[in-house]
Motif scaffolding. Structure first.
Motif, mmCIF file in Angstrom:
data_model
loop_
_atom_site.group_PDB
_atom_site.id
_atom_site.type_symbol
_atom_site.label_atom_id
_atom_site.label_comp_id
_atom_site.label_asym_id
_atom_site.label_seq_id
_atom_site.Cartn_x
_atom_site.Cartn_y
_atom_site.Cartn_z
ATOM 1 N N ILE A 1 -31.204 14.187 11.737
ATOM 2 C CA ILE A 1 -30.386 12.970 11.783
ATOM 3 C C ILE A 1 -31.203 11.788 11.262
ATOM 4 C CG2 ILE A 1 -29.349 11.284 13.385
ATOM 5 C CD1 ILE A 1 -28.444 13.791 15.069
ATOM 6 N N GLN A 2 -32.478 11.766 11.652
ATOM 7 C CA GLN A 2 -33.374 10.692 11.208
ATOM 8 C C GLN A 2 -33.560 10.720 9.688
ATOM 9 O OE1 GLN A 2 -37.003 10.804 13.560
ATOM 10 N NE2 GLN A 2 -37.944 9.268 12.220
ATOM 11 N N LEU A 3 -33.845 11.925 9.164
ATOM 12 C CA LEU A 3 -34.020 12.084 7.715
ATOM 13 C C LEU A 3 -32.738 11.696 6.973
ATOM 14 C CD1 LEU A 3 -35.411 13.142 5.142
ATOM 15 C CD2 LEU A 3 -34.878 15.469 5.864
ATOM 16 N N ASN A 4 -31.604 12.175 7.494
ATOM 17 C CA ASN A 4 -30.314 11.871 6.872
ATOM 18 C C ASN A 4 -30.052 10.371 6.862
ATOM 19 O OD1 ASN A 4 -27.058 11.554 7.709
ATOM 20 N ND2 ASN A 4 -27.482 12.886 5.959
ATOM 21 N N SER A 5 -30.421 9.718 7.943
ATOM 22 C CA SER A 5 -30.186 8.285 8.050
ATOM 23 C C SER A 5 -31.009 7.511 7.011
ATOM 24 C CB SER A 5 -30.520 7.874 9.485
ATOM 25 O OG SER A 5 -30.614 6.501 9.586
ATOM 26 N N ILE A 6 -32.266 7.913 6.817
ATOM 27 C CA ILE A 6 -33.105 7.252 5.806
ATOM 28 C C ILE A 6 -32.502 7.452 4.416
ATOM 29 C CG2 ILE A 6 -35.394 7.223 4.706
ATOM 30 C CD1 ILE A 6 -36.533 8.170 7.450
ATOM 31 N N LEU A 7 -32.062 8.688 4.157
ATOM 32 C CA LEU A 7 -31.493 8.973 2.838
ATOM 33 C C LEU A 7 -30.210 8.204 2.573
ATOM 34 C CD1 LEU A 7 -32.016 12.723 2.109
ATOM 35 C CD2 LEU A 7 -31.925 10.900 0.426
ATOM 36 N N VAL A 8 -29.344 8.173 3.569
ATOM 37 C CA VAL A 8 -28.078 7.461 3.393
ATOM 38 C C VAL A 8 -28.354 5.972 3.183
ATOM 39 C CG1 VAL A 8 -25.900 6.798 4.512
ATOM 40 C CG2 VAL A 8 -26.679 9.173 4.605
ATOM 41 N N ASN A 9 -29.292 5.411 3.942
ATOM 42 C CA ASN A 9 -29.633 3.991 3.753
ATOM 43 C C ASN A 9 -30.196 3.735 2.362
ATOM 44 O OD1 ASN A 9 -28.790 3.070 6.256
ATOM 45 N ND2 ASN A 9 -30.746 3.539 7.229
ATOM 46 N N THR A 10 -31.006 4.659 1.866
ATOM 47 C CA THR A 10 -31.565 4.518 0.517
ATOM 48 C C THR A 10 -30.454 4.521 -0.530
ATOM 49 O OG1 THR A 10 -33.554 5.648 1.263
ATOM 50 C CG2 THR A 10 -33.230 5.514 -1.118
ATOM 51 N N LEU A 11 -29.480 5.421 -0.339
ATOM 52 C CA LEU A 11 -28.357 5.486 -1.274
ATOM 53 C C LEU A 11 -27.521 4.205 -1.201
ATOM 54 C CD1 LEU A 11 -27.459 9.207 -0.582
ATOM 55 C CD2 LEU A 11 -28.030 8.303 -2.852
ATOM 56 N N LEU A 12 -27.310 3.707 -0.001
ATOM 57 C CA LEU A 12 -26.541 2.458 0.157
ATOM 58 C C LEU A 12 -27.254 1.297 -0.523
ATOM 59 C CD1 LEU A 12 -25.350 2.786 3.875
ATOM 60 C CD2 LEU A 12 -23.927 2.946 1.812
ATOM 61 N N ASP A 13 -28.592 1.248 -0.367
ATOM 62 C CA ASP A 13 -29.368 0.192 -1.017
ATOM 63 C C ASP A 13 -29.194 0.239 -2.537
ATOM 64 O OD1 ASP A 13 -30.280 -0.761 1.366
ATOM 65 O OD2 ASP A 13 -32.237 0.227 1.273
ATOM 66 N N ALA A 14 -29.003 1.472 -3.066
ATOM 67 C CA ALA A 14 -28.818 1.621 -4.518
ATOM 68 C C ALA A 14 -27.345 1.455 -4.910
ATOM 69 C CB ALA A 14 -29.333 2.983 -4.966
ATOM 70 N N HIS A 15 -26.511 1.042 -3.948
ATOM 71 C CA HIS A 15 -25.073 0.825 -4.164
ATOM 72 C C HIS A 15 -24.286 2.102 -4.406
ATOM 73 C CE1 HIS A 15 -26.091 -3.361 -4.102
ATOM 74 N NE2 HIS A 15 -26.969 -3.161 -5.078
ATOM 75 N N VAL A 16 -24.747 3.216 -3.843
ATOM 76 C CA VAL A 16 -23.944 4.442 -3.832
ATOM 77 C C VAL A 16 -23.202 4.433 -2.489
ATOM 78 C CG1 VAL A 16 -23.987 6.978 -3.815
ATOM 79 C CG2 VAL A 16 -25.630 5.711 -5.225
ATOM 80 N N PRO A 17 -21.848 4.579 -2.503
ATOM 81 C CA PRO A 17 -21.087 4.518 -1.251
ATOM 82 C C PRO A 17 -21.236 5.788 -0.400
ATOM 83 C CG PRO A 17 -19.619 4.917 -3.091
ATOM 84 C CD PRO A 17 -20.978 4.722 -3.688
ATOM 85 N N ALA A 18 -22.468 6.029 0.024
ATOM 86 C CA ALA A 18 -22.786 7.253 0.765
ATOM 87 C C ALA A 18 -22.294 7.162 2.202
ATOM 88 C CB ALA A 18 -24.294 7.466 0.756
ATOM 89 N N VAL A 19 -21.920 8.316 2.767
ATOM 90 C CA VAL A 19 -21.512 8.341 4.172
ATOM 91 C C VAL A 19 -22.020 9.640 4.808
ATOM 92 C CG1 VAL A 19 -19.220 9.289 3.601
ATOM 93 C CG2 VAL A 19 -19.571 8.118 5.780
#
Ligand code: IPE
Length: 261
Positions: free
Chosen positions: A82-100
């Motif tokens: 969950i922790q790893l997934n959260s970092i990845l999703v935040n990274t994608l959001l920072d790059a403006h990918v609408p990740a969920v």
């Protein structure tokens, strides 16, 4: 729906030899490659790397229940993922990918390590809404052995089949499938075109180094077989090299192993 499934190996998103360590440079670059490529009609699945594998191994989660001492280990493995997934999703959001983030451990059960019936309606609706669902290899419940590790490789192949994806891309830390382990042998040769019959007869693909509880390259190819049989184009490529993922997502030519029927 023009859909692609991108599996990012744990050896890409994390530093495999250092517990709980992200490969920050790699995930930042990959997130911006996904964003520039369009970042739609995509499902991302990531592996466990140095977050999931050491805990899964320590508590022997993959072969199922044998002691109550494993129970906190099941949960700790999930927490790490969950922790790893959260970092990845935040990274994608920072790059403006609408990740969920999609927490499939809450709706997928395996039967002796294999996904049985599963309803990916939620994933499908996220895609139709324009979002990019991000799933991951995880500790899951199992009808026969109580629990196990469901690899991101198996999950990605099943998603590709059930959602009728055009392409399934496995991003790893080598250029594809070799005639021998490229990390151990200098004369290993990249197989650019791998047919199902060749795949089935293949014994020596070269096992992944480090603590991989879910099978390395051979396991990946085996999991991909069902997707190839279902008509999905499967590519295995180097996600640690700049623009490989970008080019693959754009449908441009890229050095890789293509699996075919
Ligand atoms: C394994 O997923 C997840 C856990 C160990 C919890 P994968 O098998 O897809 O992970 P990688 O890509 O090999 O690290």
């Amino acid at each position: 729906l023009n859909l692609e499934i991108l599996k990012l190996g744990g050896s890409v998103v994390t530093n495999k030899n250092q517990p709980m360590s992200m490969n920050t440079a790699a995930i930042n670059r990959i997130a911006s490659e996904i964003a520039t490529a369009g970042g739609r009609g995509l499902v991302i699945v990531h592996g466990g790397g140095s977050y999931g594998h050491p805990l899964a191994k320590e508590y022997e989660i993959s072969n199922g229940y044998h002691s109550d001492l494993q129970l906190p280990g099941f949960s700790k493995t999930r927490q790490a993922m969950i922790q790893l997934n959260s970092i990845l999703v935040n990274t994608l959001l920072d790059a403006h990918v609408p990740a969920v983030s999609v927490n499939h451990s809450s709706f997928i059960i395996t039967n002796n390590k294999k996904i049985g019936e599963v309803d990916f309606k939620i994933v499908e609706l996220y895609i139709k809404a324009g979002m990019v669902p991000v799933l991951y290899g995880d500790a899951v419940l199992d009808t026969e052995i109580k629990f196990t590790i469901l690899s991101g490789d198996q999950l990605a192949a099943r998603l590709a089949i059930d959602l009728k994806a055009q392409r399934l891309i496995y991003g790893v830390d080598v250029d594809g499938v070799y005639t021998a382990n490229p990390k151990l042998t200098s004369n290993a040769r990249l197989i650019e075109d791998l047919s199902l019959s060749h795949m089935k007869g293949m014994v020596k693909i070269g096992e992944a180094l480090s603590t991989d509880v879910t099978g390395g390259m051979l396991g990946k190819v085996q999991e991909a077989t069902s997707a190839v049989e279902a008509g999905v184009n499967v590519l295995i490529l180097n996600a640690l090299k700049s623009d490989y993922i970008y080019n693959a997502l754009r449908g441009e030519s890229v050095v890789c192993t293509r699996l075919r029927r």
